[in-house]
Design an enzyme around this catalytic site. Structure first.
Site, mmCIF file in Angstrom:
data_model
loop_
_atom_site.group_PDB
_atom_site.id
_atom_site.type_symbol
_atom_site.label_atom_id
_atom_site.label_comp_id
_atom_site.label_asym_id
_atom_site.label_seq_id
_atom_site.Cartn_x
_atom_site.Cartn_y
_atom_site.Cartn_z
ATOM 1 N N HIS A 158 0.817 -1.225 0.000
ATOM 2 C CA HIS A 158 0.000 0.000 0.000
ATOM 3 C C HIS A 158 0.846 1.268 0.000
ATOM 4 C CE1 HIS A 158 -4.031 -1.818 0.618
ATOM 5 N NE2 HIS A 158 -3.286 -2.835 1.010
ATOM 6 N N ASP A 365 3.301 9.448 -0.698
ATOM 7 C CA ASP A 365 2.130 8.647 -0.343
ATOM 8 C C ASP A 365 1.944 7.545 -1.377
ATOM 9 O OD1 ASP A 365 -0.129 7.977 1.145
ATOM 10 O OD2 ASP A 365 -0.859 10.043 1.230
HETATM 11 P P1 ADQ Z 1 -3.231 5.914 4.774
HETATM 12 O O1 ADQ Z 1 -1.827 6.388 4.944
HETATM 13 O O2 ADQ Z 1 -3.996 5.715 6.009
HETATM 14 O O3 ADQ Z 1 -3.312 4.592 3.882
HETATM 15 P P2 ADQ Z 1 -5.174 7.267 2.896
HETATM 16 O O4 ADQ Z 1 -5.056 6.630 1.575
HETATM 17 O O5 ADQ Z 1 -5.388 8.723 2.815
HETATM 18 O O6 ADQ Z 1 -3.924 7.064 3.832
HETATM 19 O O7 ADQ Z 1 -6.408 6.604 3.619
HETATM 20 C C1 ADQ Z 1 -6.859 7.057 4.825
HETATM 21 C C2 ADQ Z 1 -8.314 6.635 5.056
HETATM 22 O O8 ADQ Z 1 -8.630 6.971 6.404
HETATM 23 C C3 ADQ Z 1 -9.282 7.401 4.154
HETATM 24 O O9 ADQ Z 1 -10.347 6.562 3.790
HETATM 25 C C4 ADQ Z 1 -9.751 8.551 5.062
HETATM 26 O O10 ADQ Z 1 -11.066 8.993 4.829
HETATM 27 C C5 ADQ Z 1 -9.672 7.911 6.426
HETATM 28 N N1 ADQ Z 1 -9.380 8.984 7.399
HETATM 29 C C6 ADQ Z 1 -8.329 9.811 7.413
HETATM 30 N N2 ADQ Z 1 -8.449 10.714 8.411
HETATM 31 C C7 ADQ Z 1 -9.622 10.442 9.016
HETATM 32 C C8 ADQ Z 1 -10.336 11.023 10.103
HETATM 33 N N3 ADQ Z 1 -9.887 12.087 10.751
HETATM 34 N N4 ADQ Z 1 -11.501 10.467 10.465
HETATM 35 C C9 ADQ Z 1 -11.975 9.391 9.794
HETATM 36 N N5 ADQ Z 1 -11.361 8.818 8.753
HETATM 37 C C10 ADQ Z 1 -10.198 9.326 8.373
HETATM 38 C C11 ADQ Z 1 -2.381 3.701 3.275
HETATM 39 C C12 ADQ Z 1 -1.337 4.354 2.354
HETATM 40 C C13 ADQ Z 1 -2.018 5.209 1.303
HETATM 41 C C14 ADQ Z 1 -3.014 4.341 0.512
HETATM 42 C C15 ADQ Z 1 -3.937 3.567 1.447
HETATM 43 C C16 ADQ Z 1 -4.773 2.560 0.705
HETATM 44 O O11 ADQ Z 1 -0.432 5.144 3.127
HETATM 45 O O12 ADQ Z 1 -1.070 5.764 0.421
HETATM 46 O O13 ADQ Z 1 -3.794 5.167 -0.320
HETATM 47 O O14 ADQ Z 1 -3.195 2.858 2.432
HETATM 48 O O15 ADQ Z 1 -3.966 1.717 -0.069
#
Ligand code: ADQ
Length: 471
Positions: A158, A365
């Site tokens: 990921h 990311d």
């Molecule tokens: P993350 O680093 O966690 O994921 P991201 O892809 O942005 O990053 O996903 C975060 C998820 O958590 C999103 O669905 C978002 O809505 C949710 N989230 C974030 N802040 C929140 C909050 N305050 N309250 C509720 N929900 C919240 C890792 C990798 C990424 C990759 C994903 C999926 O680091 O690059 O996109 O996995 O593969």
């Protein structure tokens, strides 16, 4: 495609299944796949237990089986806080300066992967398709093979995959990379990640790459890029019904005509939060006419709070936000609003919809689902503008966003200016293009393509490869 009898997903943390809608993009995507293929989800239970008291829990929930394992405190500290988050996570995000390697953490990492393999091995059926997720579990297939597993096993990373010069600074990187060759398929988020993996295999492991097939250590493995997406309709619905709709109206009322810029991230140094806050300060400095007219809402729940670099980073961010509020704020206007907690997905969707701009500026990311969620939550008739870091995997597909370099504060401040001034027609046009790519690469495509590619790999005649990576 012939349906596999059962899909088995393995991730560091498994569950929850029921409240999955509240648990973030990955969980939602996985649960969807497991429901579709009728599967088993295996991972850590989220509980620590005394040595000798760790248990395997198993429950059936809504058509899928959740099997979870407890860990001892020592193993959890070494494997999760130590090797996974204190060492691999920063390295995979190109942050050698934050990478902290300890042999005993590596030992715990091996022990946990070994325990996972032992417990999971007992639950596997001969024709299961096994899909392992993320850097916590690099050596899992090697451990499973050592125990004779012959099922097709795929791995999806990921995070980004770093350049060979960075990866090679990790002690024992050769062991980790070697262990990957016990998989049948290795998936990355983007083509540049895939290319960096291929480059590493050629230069550091003396291997060969032909098409997607990579040969090294006497084994061949299939590789590919599988960009993760979201359930676009569902997130859009969240923003326009029930609590999302309510939150939208509440927020609009509170904003009283001001423009809101939103950031939503786990509190993590890879997300570029400090630079983002500084860029907002720069924007305010250069645009006095915007004072009182715009606010920046950053939602960032604490994550990995046990790790020193994360604790320090949180304090720095709080100081940076307070500094801007002290410098520019007025009694009737606080420029930076900072919420230090997780919010229900429906609430988030409503907040996205109410925001004129999203500032998604990670310094690195794998993909970034927040960028996709923001776009999905917009009203196509009057959409907001996405400002997106070039260094998020999502930028590979979302070229219709305003792409910025998160290391260039001036460019980010200019993008804020451009976004606020953007005419409706251009906003609609960019939004329509972004929506097309969201639909094209949605979460269903991600999981279907990965599962199809794994199903299409050649069957193993023996448990060969058993010795890979377990030396
Ligand atoms: P993350 O680093 O966690 O994921 P991201 O892809 O942005 O990053 O996903 C975060 C998820 O958590 C999103 O669905 C978002 O809505 C949710 N989230 C974030 N802040 C929140 C909050 N305050 N309250 C509720 N929900 C919240 C890792 C990798 C990424 C990759 C994903 C999926 O680091 O690059 O996109 O996995 O593969």
């Amino acid at each position: 495609m012939k349906r596999p009898r059962r899909l088995v997903a393995v991730s560091n943390r498994a569950g929850p299944v029921k409240g999955a809608a509240a648990a973030g993009g990955l969980a939602v995507g996985l649960v969807g796949a497991l429901r579709e293929y009728g599967g088993l989800w295996f991972g850590w239970s989220g509980r620590v237990a005394a040595p000798g008291k760790t248990r395997l829990h198993s429950e059936k929930i809504e058509g899928l089986t959740l099997a979870t394992l407890d860990l001892t405190q020592k193993d959890f500290d070494g494997y999760y806080n130590g090797l996974a988050n204190g060492c691999l996570w920063p390295l995979l995000h190109f942050r050698m300066d934050l990478t902290h390697f300890e042999r005993e953490h590596l030992d715990a990492y091996r022990r946990v992967n070994d325990q996972f393999a032992r417990q999971l091995g007992r639950l596997l059926r001969p024709d299961d398709l096994v899909w392992v997720h993320d850097f916590h579990l690099f050596p899992l297939a090697a451990e499973l093979r050592r125990r004779g597993a012959r099922q097709k096993i795929g791995f999806f990373l990921h995070t980004p995959f770093p350049p060979t010069e960075i990866l090679s600074t990790l002690p024992q990187h050769d062991w980790i990379v070697r262990s990957l060759f016990a998989y049948d398929l290795i998936g990355f988020q983007t083509k540049p990640d895939l290319a960096r993996f291929h480059d590493h295999i050629r230069r550091a492991a003396g291997g060969r790459v032909q098409g997607g097939v990579v040969s090294a250590f006497g084994r061949e493995v299939q590789t590919g890029a599988f960009p993760i997406g979201i359930d676009v309709e569902e997130f859009h619905r969240f923003a326009f019904t029930a609590s999302g709709e309510r939150e939208f109206h509440r927020m609009r009322k509170a904003l009283a005509g001001r423009d809101q810029i939103i950031g939503v991230d786990r509190l993590d140094y890879s997300k570029g939060l400090l630079r983002r806050v500084a860029a907002f300060g720069r924007y305010l400095e250069a645009n006095p006419q915007a004072h009182g007219q715009v606010i920046f809402l950053q939602v960032a729940p604490v994550s990995r709070g046990m790790i020193t670099s994360y604790r320090e980073f949180r304090h720095e961010l709080e100081r940076a936000a307070a500094h801007i509020n002290g410098r520019f704020g007025r009694f009737d206007w606080t420029p930076v609003h900072y919420l230090n907690r997780a919010l229900p997905r429906r609430t988030l969707a409503g907040l996205h919809r109410a925001s004129r701009i999203a500032l998604v500026t990670p310094v690195r990311d794998g993909m970034n689902l927040v960028a996709k969620e923001y776009v999905a939550a917009q009203d196509p008739a009057d959409p907001g503008v996405l400002i997106l870091s070039r260094f998020a995997g999502a930028a590979q597909q979302m070229g219709a966003a305003l792409l910025v370099n998160p290391f260039d504060g001036e460019e980010m401040a200019l993008a804020l200016h451009q976004a606020r001034a953007m005419p409706l027609e251009e906003r609609r046009n960019r939004h329509a293009r972004l929506m097309r790519c969201l639909h094209e690469y949605d979460v269903k495509r991600w999981r279907d393509e990965f599962v199809a590619a794994l199903s299409a790999t050649r069957a193993r005649r023996t448990g060969a490869g058993a010795a890979i990576g377990t030396a």
